[in-house]
Design a protein around this motif. Structure first.
Motif, short mmCIF file in Angstrom:
data_model
loop_
_atom_site.label_atom_id
_atom_site.label_comp_id
_atom_site.label_asym_id
_atom_site.label_seq_id
_atom_site.Cartn_x
_atom_site.Cartn_y
_atom_site.Cartn_z
N ASP A 1 0.74 -1.07 0.13
CA ASP A 1 0.00 -0.06 0.00
C ASP A 1 0.65 1.30 0.02
OD1 ASP A 1 -2.46 -1.36 0.06
OD2 ASP A 1 -2.62 -1.35 2.24
N ALA A 2 1.77 1.19 0.84
CA ALA A 2 2.98 2.24 0.91
C ALA A 2 3.56 2.58 -0.49
CB ALA A 2 3.83 2.12 1.92
N LEU A 3 4.00 1.19 -1.32
CA LEU A 3 4.63 1.64 -2.47
C LEU A 3 3.67 2.00 -3.42
CD1 LEU A 3 7.27 0.86 -3.93
CD2 LEU A 3 6.41 -1.20 -4.51
N ALA A 4 2.48 1.72 -3.32
CA ALA A 4 1.08 2.23 -4.28
C ALA A 4 1.15 3.78 -4.27
CB ALA A 4 -0.03 1.28 -4.33
N ALA A 5 1.37 4.15 -2.83
CA ALA A 5 1.11 5.57 -2.65
C ALA A 5 2.14 6.40 -3.23
CB ALA A 5 0.99 5.87 -1.21
N GLU A 6 3.31 5.65 -3.09
CA GLU A 6 4.59 6.42 -3.74
C GLU A 6 4.55 6.34 -5.09
OE1 GLU A 6 9.35 6.22 -3.42
OE2 GLU A 6 8.21 4.96 -1.94
N ARG A 7 4.16 5.46 -5.62
CA ARG A 7 3.96 5.34 -7.32
C ARG A 7 2.76 6.19 -7.90
NH1 ARG A 7 1.93 0.30 -7.55
NH2 ARG A 7 4.24 -0.63 -7.44
N ARG A 8 2.12 6.67 -6.91
CA ARG A 8 0.81 7.51 -7.32
C ARG A 8 1.51 8.89 -7.45
NH1 ARG A 8 -2.52 4.21 -4.38
NH2 ARG A 8 -2.34 5.41 -2.41
N ARG A 9 2.50 9.14 -6.71
CA ARG A 9 3.12 10.48 -6.74
C ARG A 9 4.32 10.62 -7.50
NH1 ARG A 9 0.73 9.41 -2.02
NH2 ARG A 9 -0.33 11.07 -0.88
N LEU A 10 4.57 9.82 -8.32
CA LEU A 10 5.61 9.67 -9.56
C LEU A 10 5.35 10.94 -10.54
CD1 LEU A 10 6.39 6.10 -10.74
CD2 LEU A 10 8.12 7.39 -9.55
N PRO A 11 6.34 11.76 -10.84
CA PRO A 11 6.06 12.54 -12.01
C PRO A 11 5.79 11.93 -13.17
CG PRO A 11 8.44 12.45 -11.33
CD PRO A 11 7.53 11.25 -10.33
N MET A 12 5.61 12.69 -14.27
CA MET A 12 5.33 12.17 -15.64
C MET A 12 5.88 13.01 -16.66
SD MET A 12 1.25 13.33 -15.89
CE MET A 12 0.83 15.15 -15.97
N VAL A 13 6.17 12.29 -17.68
CA VAL A 13 6.91 13.13 -19.13
C VAL A 13 5.89 13.23 -20.05
CG1 VAL A 13 7.60 10.90 -19.74
CG2 VAL A 13 8.70 12.74 -20.60
N ARG A 14 5.71 14.15 -20.70
CA ARG A 14 4.93 14.45 -21.99
C ARG A 14 5.52 13.70 -23.06
NH1 ARG A 14 1.75 19.13 -22.81
NH2 ARG A 14 2.93 20.13 -21.26
N ILE A 15 4.55 12.92 -23.76
CA ILE A 15 4.74 12.46 -24.82
C ILE A 15 4.83 13.31 -26.27
CG2 ILE A 15 4.35 10.65 -26.74
CD1 ILE A 15 4.99 9.53 -23.91
N GLU A 16 6.04 13.58 -26.82
CA GLU A 16 5.95 14.76 -27.74
C GLU A 16 5.93 13.97 -29.21
OE1 GLU A 16 6.22 17.67 -27.17
OE2 GLU A 16 6.94 17.71 -24.91
N LYS A 17 6.10 12.70 -29.46
CA LYS A 17 6.11 12.05 -30.66
C LYS A 17 4.65 11.97 -31.28
CE LYS A 17 10.62 9.68 -30.81
NZ LYS A 17 11.53 8.41 -31.28
N ASP A 18 4.61 11.99 -32.36
CA ASP A 18 3.30 11.49 -33.13
C ASP A 18 3.11 10.30 -33.48
OD1 ASP A 18 2.25 14.20 -32.66
OD2 ASP A 18 3.20 14.82 -34.52
N TYR A 19 2.93 9.18 -32.78
CA TYR A 19 2.80 7.83 -32.90
C TYR A 19 1.70 7.64 -33.76
CZ TYR A 19 6.58 7.26 -29.29
OH TYR A 19 7.86 7.54 -28.73
N VAL A 20 1.78 6.42 -34.56
CA VAL A 20 0.66 6.07 -35.54
C VAL A 20 0.43 4.44 -35.40
CG1 VAL A 20 0.07 5.84 -38.22
CG2 VAL A 20 1.25 7.88 -37.28
N PHE A 21 -0.52 4.06 -35.13
CA PHE A 21 -0.89 2.76 -35.06
C PHE A 21 -2.01 2.22 -35.76
CE2 PHE A 21 0.04 4.86 -30.88
CZ PHE A 21 1.20 3.89 -30.33
N GLU A 22 -2.04 1.01 -36.01
CA GLU A 22 -3.22 0.59 -36.78
C GLU A 22 -4.05 -0.44 -35.82
OE1 GLU A 22 -4.30 -1.95 -41.15
OE2 GLU A 22 -2.25 -1.58 -40.38
N GLY A 23 -5.32 -0.21 -35.92
CA GLY A 23 -6.00 -1.13 -35.11
C GLY A 23 -7.38 -1.58 -36.13
N PRO A 24 -8.44 -2.08 -35.46
CA PRO A 24 -9.79 -2.60 -36.26
C PRO A 24 -10.43 -1.53 -37.01
CG PRO A 24 -10.18 -2.53 -33.66
CD PRO A 24 -8.76 -2.19 -33.97
N ASN A 25 -10.30 -0.34 -36.49
CA ASN A 25 -10.93 0.86 -37.41
C ASN A 25 -10.08 1.67 -38.24
OD1 ASN A 25 -13.44 0.40 -36.16
ND2 ASN A 25 -12.65 1.36 -34.34
N GLY A 26 -8.74 1.12 -38.43
CA GLY A 26 -7.90 1.91 -39.28
C GLY A 26 -6.84 2.48 -38.54
N THR A 27 -6.07 3.73 -38.88
CA THR A 27 -5.11 4.20 -38.23
C THR A 27 -5.46 4.88 -36.82
OG1 THR A 27 -5.15 6.20 -39.74
CG2 THR A 27 -3.77 4.45 -40.29
#
Length: 221
Positions: free
Chosen positions: A34-60
């Motif tokens: 529980d303490a580890l999960a609480a620490e995980r919830r406080r991790l910083p985050m990083v913005r995704i700058e790349k424009d990734y392209v995926f293909e799925g059931p409805n196309g790109t």
């Protein structure tokens, strides 16, 4: 049938004493998790700058599309090389352990799979396994590599705010292993996972890890 060693037979009273002793340690571990999960919830985050392209059931689709209108996204990086007829038994058994996604959706969270193989290759295997989890191809893109999974497997967590997507967490190896239901169930049994890396008493059934894994349609009935 082979005869293996078994746990010591004791009285009900002796069993209760041993069980309560172990329960103290289990509760300590629960509080630590529980303490580890609480620490995980406080991790910083990083913005995704790349424009990734995926293909799925409805196309790109772009990365933001994979959220499917929800705030959080869990991505399992499923090992599947383009053109290969080898399918990862570890990844496959992990997906077999995923429950109904409505429970994640209820907390504004989507769960998907991403592989570097072409979508046509993915779709054939998905149908064979009978899975309904959304599965996208990142073929021709560096998404898996950039996330740290490379040619392997892993679990990435993303959060979005309007049009910006952020990466908040990543784990692989035993970090993914820990959340498999079958492994957790087996860890509660006397014989455990029955793999030779485990600290088990003498005479317990054990095999090398991975050797017993199969696709679910490959096990003998």
């Amino acid at each position: 049938m082979s005869i293996f060693s078994m746990p010591q037979i004791v009285s009900e009273e002796e069993w209760q004493i041993a069980r309560q002793k172990l329960l103290v340690k289990e509760k300590e571990l629960t509080r630590a998790l529980d303490a580890l999960a609480a620490e995980r919830r406080r991790l910083p985050m990083v913005r995704i700058e790349k424009d990734y392209v995926f293909e799925g059931p409805n196309g790109t689709a772009c990365l933001l599309d994979l959220f499917d209108g929800r705030r959080q996204l869990i991505v399992y990086h499923f090992m599947m090389a383009p053109g290969s007829d080898h399918y990862c038994r570890g990844c496959s058994s992990f997906i077999d352990n995923i429950g109904h996604l409505s429970h994640l959706h209820a907390r504004d969270t989507s769960f998907i799979l991403v592989s570097p193989a072409p979508y046509t290759q993915i779709e054939l295997f998905r149908k064979r396994m009978g899975w309904t989890i959304p599965w996208f191809s990142s073929n021709g893109d560096n998404f898996n590599i950039d996330c740290g999974a490379g040619k392997g497997f892993g679990l990435s967590i993303f959060l979005h705010n309007d049009h910006s997507v952020f990466r908040t967490y990543y784990t692989t190896a035993r970090g993914v292993d820990r959340i498999r239901a079958d492994f957790n169930f087996l860890d509660l049994t006397p014989y455990g996972r029955q793999e030779d890396w485990e600290d088990s008493p003498e005479g317990w059934p054990q095999t090398p890890p991975y050797t017993w894994w199969r696709l679910h349609d490959e096990y003998e009935v």
